[in-house]
Design a protein around this motif. Sequence first.
Motif, PDB file in Angstrom:
ATOM      1  N   LEU A   1     -19.165   5.893  -7.136  1.00 14.25           N
ATOM      2  CA  LEU A   1     -19.616   4.528  -7.658  1.00 14.25           C
ATOM      3  C   LEU A   1     -19.561   3.720  -6.416  1.00 14.25           C
ATOM      4  CD1 LEU A   1     -20.038   2.006  -9.243  1.00 14.25           C
ATOM      5  CD2 LEU A   1     -17.322   1.934  -9.596  1.00 14.25           C
ATOM      6  N   PHE A   2     -20.909   3.334  -6.182  1.00 16.57           N
ATOM      7  CA  PHE A   2     -21.040   2.200  -5.079  1.00 16.57           C
ATOM      8  C   PHE A   2     -21.225   0.995  -5.559  1.00 16.57           C
ATOM      9  CE2 PHE A   2     -22.338   6.444  -3.395  1.00 16.57           C
ATOM     10  CZ  PHE A   2     -21.742   6.504  -2.142  1.00 16.57           C
ATOM     11  N   ALA A   3     -19.958   0.053  -5.155  1.00 12.83           N
ATOM     12  CA  ALA A   3     -19.959  -1.222  -5.778  1.00 12.83           C
ATOM     13  C   ALA A   3     -20.031  -2.249  -5.045  1.00 12.83           C
ATOM     14  CB  ALA A   3     -18.432  -1.207  -6.867  1.00 12.83           C
ATOM     15  N   ALA A   4     -20.192  -2.189  -3.702  1.00 14.72           N
ATOM     16  CA  ALA A   4     -20.387  -3.129  -2.720  1.00 14.72           C
ATOM     17  C   ALA A   4     -19.672  -4.336  -2.876  1.00 14.72           C
ATOM     18  CB  ALA A   4     -21.767  -3.613  -2.898  1.00 14.72           C
ATOM     19  N   ASP A   5     -19.881  -5.640  -3.189  1.00 11.37           N
ATOM     20  CA  ASP A   5     -19.041  -6.695  -3.301  1.00 11.37           C
ATOM     21  C   ASP A   5     -18.440  -7.056  -4.532  1.00 11.37           C
ATOM     22  OD1 ASP A   5     -19.169  -6.320  -0.448  1.00 11.37           O
ATOM     23  OD2 ASP A   5     -20.348  -8.437  -0.287  1.00 11.37           O
ATOM     24  N   THR A   6     -18.912  -6.215  -5.649  1.00 11.70           N
ATOM     25  CA  THR A   6     -18.323  -6.511  -6.943  1.00 11.70           C
ATOM     26  C   THR A   6     -16.714  -5.982  -7.054  1.00 11.70           C
ATOM     27  OG1 THR A   6     -20.581  -6.505  -7.827  1.00 11.70           O
ATOM     28  CG2 THR A   6     -18.741  -6.144  -9.575  1.00 11.70           C
ATOM     29  N   LEU A   7     -16.633  -4.868  -6.612  1.00 12.14           N
ATOM     30  CA  LEU A   7     -15.112  -4.141  -7.020  1.00 12.14           C
ATOM     31  C   LEU A   7     -14.684  -3.782  -5.545  1.00 12.14           C
ATOM     32  CD1 LEU A   7     -12.906  -3.374  -8.710  1.00 12.14           C
ATOM     33  CD2 LEU A   7     -14.109  -0.999  -9.279  1.00 12.14           C
ATOM     34  N   PHE A   8     -13.796  -4.276  -5.082  1.00 12.72           N
ATOM     35  CA  PHE A   8     -13.007  -3.804  -3.971  1.00 12.72           C
ATOM     36  C   PHE A   8     -11.767  -2.948  -4.332  1.00 12.72           C
ATOM     37  CE2 PHE A   8     -14.672  -8.084  -1.918  1.00 12.72           C
ATOM     38  CZ  PHE A   8     -15.807  -7.050  -1.326  1.00 12.72           C
ATOM     39  N   SER A   9     -11.249  -2.084  -3.338  1.00 15.52           N
ATOM     40  CA  SER A   9     -10.081  -1.567  -4.011  1.00 15.52           C
ATOM     41  C   SER A   9      -8.794  -2.717  -3.747  1.00 15.52           C
ATOM     42  CB  SER A   9      -9.599  -0.503  -2.662  1.00 15.52           C
ATOM     43  OG  SER A   9      -8.507   0.103  -3.254  1.00 15.52           O
ATOM     44  N   ILE A  10      -8.390  -2.676  -5.122  1.00 14.68           N
ATOM     45  CA  ILE A  10      -7.161  -3.671  -5.207  1.00 14.68           C
ATOM     46  C   ILE A  10      -7.819  -5.259  -5.154  1.00 14.68           C
ATOM     47  CG2 ILE A  10      -4.772  -4.282  -5.177  1.00 14.68           C
ATOM     48  CD1 ILE A  10      -5.266  -1.330  -5.519  1.00 14.68           C
ATOM     49  N   GLY A  11      -8.994  -5.401  -5.382  1.00 12.48           N
ATOM     50  CA  GLY A  11      -9.509  -6.689  -5.229  1.00 12.48           C
ATOM     51  C   GLY A  11     -10.835  -6.611  -5.994  1.00 12.48           C
ATOM     52  N   CYS A  12     -11.630  -7.776  -5.791  1.00 12.68           N
ATOM     53  CA  CYS A  12     -13.147  -7.922  -6.180  1.00 12.68           C
ATOM     54  C   CYS A  12     -13.527  -8.918  -5.315  1.00 12.68           C
ATOM     55  CB  CYS A  12     -13.143  -8.399  -7.804  1.00 12.68           C
ATOM     56  SG  CYS A  12     -12.590 -10.150  -7.892  1.00 12.68           S
ATOM     57  N   GLY A  13     -15.065  -9.187  -5.402  1.00 16.72           N
ATOM     58  CA  GLY A  13     -15.607  -9.896  -4.677  1.00 16.72           C
ATOM     59  C   GLY A  13     -15.525 -11.529  -4.950  1.00 16.72           C
ATOM     60  N   ARG A  14     -15.808 -12.542  -3.881  1.00 16.13           N
ATOM     61  CA  ARG A  14     -15.820 -13.672  -4.218  1.00 16.13           C
ATOM     62  C   ARG A  14     -16.876 -14.054  -5.460  1.00 16.13           C
ATOM     63  NH1 ARG A  14     -13.195 -18.266  -0.923  1.00 16.13           N
ATOM     64  NH2 ARG A  14     -12.037 -16.972   0.540  1.00 16.13           N
ATOM     65  N   VAL A  15     -16.620 -14.904  -6.450  1.00 15.77           N
ATOM     66  CA  VAL A  15     -17.827 -15.422  -7.177  1.00 15.77           C
ATOM     67  C   VAL A  15     -18.609 -16.370  -6.709  1.00 15.77           C
ATOM     68  CG1 VAL A  15     -18.125 -16.086  -9.757  1.00 15.77           C
ATOM     69  CG2 VAL A  15     -16.212 -14.512  -8.947  1.00 15.77           C
ATOM     70  N   PHE A  16     -19.440 -16.301  -5.979  1.00 14.06           N
ATOM     71  CA  PHE A  16     -20.566 -17.212  -5.188  1.00 14.06           C
ATOM     72  C   PHE A  16     -21.433 -18.005  -6.118  1.00 14.06           C
ATOM     73  CE2 PHE A  16     -19.058 -15.001  -1.390  1.00 14.06           C
ATOM     74  CZ  PHE A  16     -18.345 -15.839  -0.549  1.00 14.06           C
ATOM     75  N   GLU A  17     -22.240 -16.927  -6.810  1.00 20.15           N
ATOM     76  CA  GLU A  17     -23.104 -17.528  -7.499  1.00 20.15           C
ATOM     77  C   GLU A  17     -23.218 -17.181  -9.073  1.00 20.15           C
ATOM     78  OE1 GLU A  17     -26.785 -15.267  -6.284  1.00 20.15           O
ATOM     79  OE2 GLU A  17     -26.423 -15.831  -4.031  1.00 20.15           O
ATOM     80  N   GLY A  18     -22.350 -16.494  -9.434  1.00 21.65           N
ATOM     81  CA  GLY A  18     -22.228 -16.541 -10.977  1.00 21.65           C
ATOM     82  C   GLY A  18     -20.820 -17.210 -11.478  1.00 21.65           C
ATOM     83  N   THR A  19     -20.648 -16.785 -12.680  1.00 19.32           N
ATOM     84  CA  THR A  19     -19.358 -17.447 -13.237  1.00 19.32           C
ATOM     85  C   THR A  19     -18.250 -16.439 -13.263  1.00 19.32           C
ATOM     86  OG1 THR A  19     -20.044 -16.863 -15.533  1.00 19.32           O
ATOM     87  CG2 THR A  19     -20.873 -19.049 -14.577  1.00 19.32           C
ATOM     88  N   TYR A  20     -17.006 -17.075 -13.805  1.00 17.80           N
ATOM     89  CA  TYR A  20     -15.991 -16.085 -13.640  1.00 17.80           C
ATOM     90  C   TYR A  20     -16.160 -15.098 -15.112  1.00 17.80           C
ATOM     91  CZ  TYR A  20     -13.647 -18.652 -10.337  1.00 17.80           C
ATOM     92  OH  TYR A  20     -13.052 -19.062  -9.065  1.00 17.80           O
ATOM     93  N   PRO A  21     -16.633 -15.594 -16.069  1.00 17.44           N
ATOM     94  CA  PRO A  21     -16.968 -14.572 -17.411  1.00 17.44           C
ATOM     95  C   PRO A  21     -18.030 -13.649 -16.962  1.00 17.44           C
ATOM     96  CG  PRO A  21     -16.957 -17.008 -18.160  1.00 17.44           C
ATOM     97  CD  PRO A  21     -16.719 -16.923 -16.543  1.00 17.44           C
ATOM     98  N   MET A  22     -19.020 -14.021 -16.200  1.00 15.26           N
ATOM     99  CA  MET A  22     -20.188 -12.967 -15.811  1.00 15.26           C
ATOM    100  C   MET A  22     -19.447 -11.941 -14.864  1.00 15.26           C
ATOM    101  SD  MET A  22     -23.296 -14.026 -13.231  1.00 15.26           S
ATOM    102  CE  MET A  22     -23.983 -15.117 -14.580  1.00 15.26           C
ATOM    103  N   MET A  23     -18.670 -12.288 -13.862  1.00 21.24           N
ATOM    104  CA  MET A  23     -17.915 -11.313 -13.136  1.00 21.24           C
ATOM    105  C   MET A  23     -17.241 -10.462 -13.806  1.00 21.24           C
ATOM    106  SD  MET A  23     -18.178 -10.402  -9.944  1.00 21.24           S
ATOM    107  CE  MET A  23     -16.927 -10.148  -8.466  1.00 21.24           C
ATOM    108  N   TRP A  24     -16.216 -11.096 -14.810  1.00 25.13           N
ATOM    109  CA  TRP A  24     -15.485 -10.379 -15.501  1.00 25.13           C
ATOM    110  C   TRP A  24     -15.990  -9.108 -16.131  1.00 25.13           C
ATOM    111  CZ3 TRP A  24     -10.918  -8.050 -16.178  1.00 25.13           C
ATOM    112  CH2 TRP A  24     -10.700  -7.560 -17.308  1.00 25.13           C
ATOM    113  N   GLU A  25     -17.170  -9.631 -16.979  1.00 18.17           N
ATOM    114  CA  GLU A  25     -18.194  -8.711 -17.615  1.00 18.17           C
ATOM    115  C   GLU A  25     -18.508  -7.672 -16.737  1.00 18.17           C
ATOM    116  OE1 GLU A  25     -18.924  -8.121 -20.900  1.00 18.17           O
ATOM    117  OE2 GLU A  25     -17.217 -10.072 -21.455  1.00 18.17           O
TER     118      GLU A  25
END
Length: 255
Positions: free
Chosen positions: A129-153
């Motif tokens: 899986l190449f997840a770029a700035d959506t999912l990091f190891s033990i982290g996730c990307g900052r939510v710049f353009e979307g919403t928290y529910p969107m990123m959680w989905e």
Amino acid sequence: MPADIRIVPCLTDNFGYLVHDPATGATASIDAPEAAPLMAALEKEGWKLTDILVTHHHGDHVGGIAQLKAKYQCRVHAPHDANAKIADVDVRLQEGDFVRIGNLTARVLETPGHTLDHISYVFDDDRALFAADTLFSIGCGRVFEGTYPMMWESLLKLRALPDDFRLYCGHEYTASNVKFALGIEPDNADLQARAKQVAALRAEGKPTIPVTLGEEKKANVFLRADVPSVAAAVGLAGESAADVFGELRERKNNG
Ligand code: ZN
Ligand code: FE
């Protein structure tokens, strides 16, 4: 034949990746943070770049495209969101599309939140899986353009992939993420184990990637916003997972 995957550190803390098909010689770069190190890696391996798979429009992911395309005449695949203004795109992708790299196949997942155009690439046969700035190891990307529910989905979509898939993410942020996560879940044994492993890898100057999704599901607090003890740890017992996720992300932003 399995894909040959190379990690190519770029810029300050970006991961470039080359995915090579030994059967046909086709080679894809996942994003193009910086042309020079990718060209050097291609030269060293004797590989010719045939494709670039772009995840989102941020400069640290597209900055090397023009130079690489000029040199290799490779095809550039990118999110369909034309508003994102990624230059030099040949193929626009959306959810469920497939990209063929020689005999290898990448499947496209839309994973918006960090940006609205963000997509991730899944190589099912190669369990990658190449997840770029959506999912990091033990982290996730900052939510710049979307919403928290969107990123959680989007994170739920990635979490639904099998445990033996390997995560290749966009940045080496793991040590900082581990520090934050331990503040929320100090007693999580899987997180403690990952913390030790990460400290050892970083001490040797080695990347903390790849890591299996199975390990991430147990240790990455941002994938655990629907675990009651995590909700309780941020004072949101009984609240929605999206709200708990948002609170975690806010705390990490301000930490
Ligand atoms: Zn980004
Ligand atoms: Fe980035």
